[in-house]
Scaffold this motif. Structure first.
Motif, PDB file in Angstrom:
ATOM      1  N   ASP A 281       0.884  -1.067   0.007  1.00  0.00           N
ATOM      2  CA  ASP A 281      -0.130   0.214   0.079  1.00  0.00           C
ATOM      3  C   ASP A 281       0.736   1.153   0.087  1.00  0.00           C
ATOM      4  N   LEU A 282       1.033   1.935  -1.128  1.00  0.00           N
ATOM      5  CA  LEU A 282       2.040   3.139  -1.273  1.00  0.00           C
ATOM      6  C   LEU A 282       1.222   4.292  -0.915  1.00  0.00           C
ATOM      7  N   SER A 283      -0.188   4.313  -0.272  1.00  0.00           N
ATOM      8  CA  SER A 283      -0.630   5.823   0.027  1.00  0.00           C
ATOM      9  C   SER A 283      -0.074   6.126   1.355  1.00  0.00           C
ATOM     10  N   GLY A 284       0.598   5.419   1.973  1.00  0.00           N
ATOM     11  CA  GLY A 284       1.316   6.012   3.217  1.00  0.00           C
ATOM     12  C   GLY A 284       2.423   6.856   2.519  1.00  0.00           C
ATOM     13  N   GLU A 285       3.009   6.593   1.454  1.00  0.00           N
ATOM     14  CA  GLU A 285       4.105   7.398   1.359  1.00  0.00           C
ATOM     15  C   GLU A 285       3.881   8.967   1.173  1.00  0.00           C
ATOM     16  N   LYS A 287       3.617  12.600  -0.194  1.00  0.00           N
ATOM     17  CA  LYS A 287       3.462  13.419  -1.408  1.00  0.00           C
ATOM     18  C   LYS A 287       4.728  13.671  -2.061  1.00  0.00           C
ATOM     19  N   LYS A 288       5.662  14.225  -1.437  1.00  0.00           N
ATOM     20  CA  LYS A 288       7.035  14.446  -2.049  1.00  0.00           C
ATOM     21  C   LYS A 288       7.921  13.087  -2.647  1.00  0.00           C
ATOM     22  N   THR A 289       7.687  11.955  -2.075  1.00  0.00           N
ATOM     23  CA  THR A 289       8.162  10.853  -2.506  1.00  0.00           C
ATOM     24  C   THR A 289       7.290  10.192  -3.584  1.00  0.00           C
ATOM     25  N   LEU A 290       6.350  10.365  -3.596  1.00  0.00           N
ATOM     26  CA  LEU A 290       5.340   9.759  -4.868  1.00  0.00           C
ATOM     27  C   LEU A 290       5.767  10.663  -6.131  1.00  0.00           C
ATOM     28  N   GLU A 291       5.968  12.112  -5.956  1.00  0.00           N
ATOM     29  CA  GLU A 291       6.341  12.825  -6.932  1.00  0.00           C
ATOM     30  C   GLU A 291       7.580  12.655  -7.445  1.00  0.00           C
ATOM     31  N   MET A 292       8.620  12.427  -6.523  1.00  0.00           N
ATOM     32  CA  MET A 292       9.952  11.946  -6.960  1.00  0.00           C
ATOM     33  C   MET A 292       9.962  10.900  -7.814  1.00  0.00           C
ATOM     34  N   TYR A 293       9.242   9.675  -7.624  1.00  0.00           N
ATOM     35  CA  TYR A 293       9.259   8.520  -8.361  1.00  0.00           C
ATOM     36  C   TYR A 293       8.486   8.684  -9.540  1.00  0.00           C
ATOM     37  N   GLY A 294       7.176   9.612  -9.595  1.00  0.00           N
ATOM     38  CA  GLY A 294       6.267   9.765 -10.484  1.00  0.00           C
ATOM     39  C   GLY A 294       5.117   8.668 -10.553  1.00  0.00           C
ATOM     40  N   SER A 301       2.274   0.722 -12.480  1.00  0.00           N
ATOM     41  CA  SER A 301       3.423   1.224 -13.395  1.00  0.00           C
ATOM     42  C   SER A 301       4.783   0.911 -12.868  1.00  0.00           C
ATOM     43  N   TYR A 302       5.722   1.318 -13.827  1.00  0.00           N
ATOM     44  CA  TYR A 302       7.083   0.932 -13.354  1.00  0.00           C
ATOM     45  C   TYR A 302       7.616   1.897 -12.174  1.00  0.00           C
ATOM     46  N   ALA A 303       6.983   3.001 -12.290  1.00  0.00           N
ATOM     47  CA  ALA A 303       7.355   3.956 -11.111  1.00  0.00           C
ATOM     48  C   ALA A 303       6.835   3.578  -9.637  1.00  0.00           C
ATOM     49  N   SER A 304       5.519   2.941  -9.700  1.00  0.00           N
ATOM     50  CA  SER A 304       5.083   2.389  -8.483  1.00  0.00           C
ATOM     51  C   SER A 304       5.923   1.219  -8.073  1.00  0.00           C
ATOM     52  N   ARG A 310      11.970  -0.633  -3.332  1.00  0.00           N
ATOM     53  CA  ARG A 310      12.881   0.205  -2.067  1.00  0.00           C
ATOM     54  C   ARG A 310      12.055  -0.453  -0.734  1.00  0.00           C
ATOM     55  N   ARG A 311      10.556  -0.532  -0.730  1.00  0.00           N
ATOM     56  CA  ARG A 311       9.843  -0.767   0.331  1.00  0.00           C
ATOM     57  C   ARG A 311      10.224  -2.391   0.579  1.00  0.00           C
TER      58      ARG A 311
END
Length: 468
Positions: A281-285, A287-294, A301-304, A310-311
């Motif tokens: 569940d990536l929703s806990g990351e 906003k800055k981290t999600l934006e860095m990965y896209g 996606s590949y980004a997710s 990493r997790r």
């Protein structure tokens, strides 16, 4: 009435079967430190392998050849090709030199040349070791991917992750050692997407508990992870206890070590029902981290998947193999290279940056590459493209004991053949094992009378020039 045991069943039950059971438990706990194949000190503890399925064009990403423009459409001399095996798509056709359509720029203190398609990777060029002299023997996708992922072109052998699970043991008792992430794919149009198959992450002749677990890009990360509505976790636990008891009675009779594997797999599946949903569940990351990965949580996606990788390593997964398809550019290379790089460049940069800032890159080995490379000649098929090429292509490594900011090896002036510090796929495997503290010469598994190795029986060497 009583069961009549054969001599073999008696020996298995009283000695050999118990020994297999104990050994299986020790291995699962990572108690492998006394094995003769271990080196004194490992630089890496875990691996993230970013596999670009379809084979990216090294000449349009990494292997800068400015002089090719002077020889545009010049016939490639026979002295260069030297009768090399080609695909049916190129055989018998005129081979004309074709330079890259993209501009290159130097990055970092090492001055690494990278394509304009990789601006984000360029910002972390000083963290990678670019190997520009890779070679292989498999010229078609299926055997090429099989060779890279299992050490042989013959299907059904043990994969890299399975070997590492077998040789190094588990780091987290609630997670599998080997996780596979296959990105959801979108090309923005018609694209040539090669298939993937589970034997690329299979266990082969190793116990099945070492095979990779493929996470799904949407829905439950693992099939049948959730209990049916009428089944509670408590009732599932009671069911597992009963099945385990029956299996233990069975192994006491027949001594089959695969029954022990079944017990371990069922127990692991139960633990993963609690650990995996929260982990994926990536929703806990932030906003800055999600934006860095896209990354957008839940899009597969590949980004997710890079963020999920990493997790996973942060939680103790030994080997994460992330597949991104769509790199098979026989035509419309100018269009689809841009699409593939747009999907992957930012997230790859983010993964390296994130690992580094968390102190994980120093003992996490990150690998990027495909099954082979692409020709320095254009293959005109619905627009300029490049055919499969095995004699010289590029890949890179970062972290985990690899010398950063390095360009290693070189192809000839036409970008056709690796001629300096050649690195075969077997050498890549030997080096990966070495960085993880394993001597590839001594790391084997007896199967059908043979000592099976990831690096096979042909000569393989550790690429010491890229080691820090």
């Amino acid at each position: 009435m009583f069961d009549i045991q054969t001599r073999r069943q008696f020996l298995n039950a009283t000695g050999m079967g118990l020994g297999a059971s104990v050994l299986g438990n020790l291995t699962a706990q990572g108690a492998t430190g006394t094995h003769g194949y271990h080196l004194p000190k490992a630089k890496a503890k875990r691996v993230i392998f970013l596999f670009m399925a379809g084979a990216p064009s090294q000449l349009d990403l990494f292997d800068y050849k400015p002089d090719l423009h002077k020889r545009f459409k010049e016939a490639l001399p026979d002295s260069v090709t030297n009768g090399q095996r080609v695909t049916a798509m190129t055989k018998g056709k005129e081979k004309l030199v074709a330079p890259s359509m993209f501009k290159f720029k130097q990055h970092g203190q090492g001055g690494t040349h990278l394509s304009e398609l990789l601006p984000h990777l360029g910002s972390v060029a000083d963290d990678i070791a670019l190997i520009k002299s890779t070679s292989t023997t498999a010229i078609n996708h299926d055997p090429g991917k099989t060779l890279f992922c299992t050490g042989t072109e013959i299907p059904g052998k043990a994969s890299i992750g399975a070997w590492l699970s077998y040789g190094l043991g588990r780091m987290n008792q609630n997670l599998r050692d080997f996780i596979v992430l296959n990105s959801a794919y979108w090309t923005g149009g018609k694209g040539n997407v090669q298939g993937l198959y589970s034997r690329l992450w299979g266990s082969g002749f190793l116990p099945s508990k070492h095979q990779g677990v493929s996470f799904q890009p949407s829905g439950d990360p693992v099939l049948f992870l959730s209990n049916p509505k009428s089944v509670t976790r408590e009732s599932r636990h009671k069911m597992l206890d009963l099945v385990t008891k029956l299996n233990e009675e069975h192994i006491a009779k027949v001594g089959d070590p695969e029954i022990q594997t079944t017990i371990a797999q069922q127990e692991m599946a139960f633990r993963m029902q609690a650990s995996v949903p929260e982990l994926t569940d990536l929703s806990g990351e932030s906003k800055k981290t999600l934006e860095m990965y896209g990354a957008t949580p839940g899009d597969g996606s590949y980004a997710s998947n890079c963020l999920l990788a990493r997790r996973l390593v942060e939680k103790g997964t030994r080997f994460v193999q992330l597949y991104h398809r769509g790199w098979d550019h026989h035509g419309d290379l100018d269009k689809y290279m841009k699409v593939c790089c747009k999907h992957t460049d930012q997230a790859t940069y983010a993964l390296l940056t994130d690992l580094k800032q968390r102190g994980l890159l120093q003992d996490t080995l990150v690998v990027w590459g495909g099954e082979f490379g692409r020709t320095p000649m254009f293959q005109v098929k619905g627009g300029p493209g490049r055919d499969h090429h095995i004699k010289g292509f590029s890949m890179w490594m970062a972290g985990g004991g690899v010398k950063p900011g390095l360009s290693y090896g070189a192809t000839d002036e036409l970008g056709y053949k690796a001629q300096k510090d050649v690195v075969h796929v077997r050498d890549f495997h030997a080096t990966l094992l070495h960085l993880l503290g394993i001597d590839h010469h001594r790391f084997s598994k007896k199967f059908q009378g043979l000592d099976m190795r990831l690096t096979g029986v042909e000569p393989a060497k550790v690429v010491k020039g890229i080691l820090s």
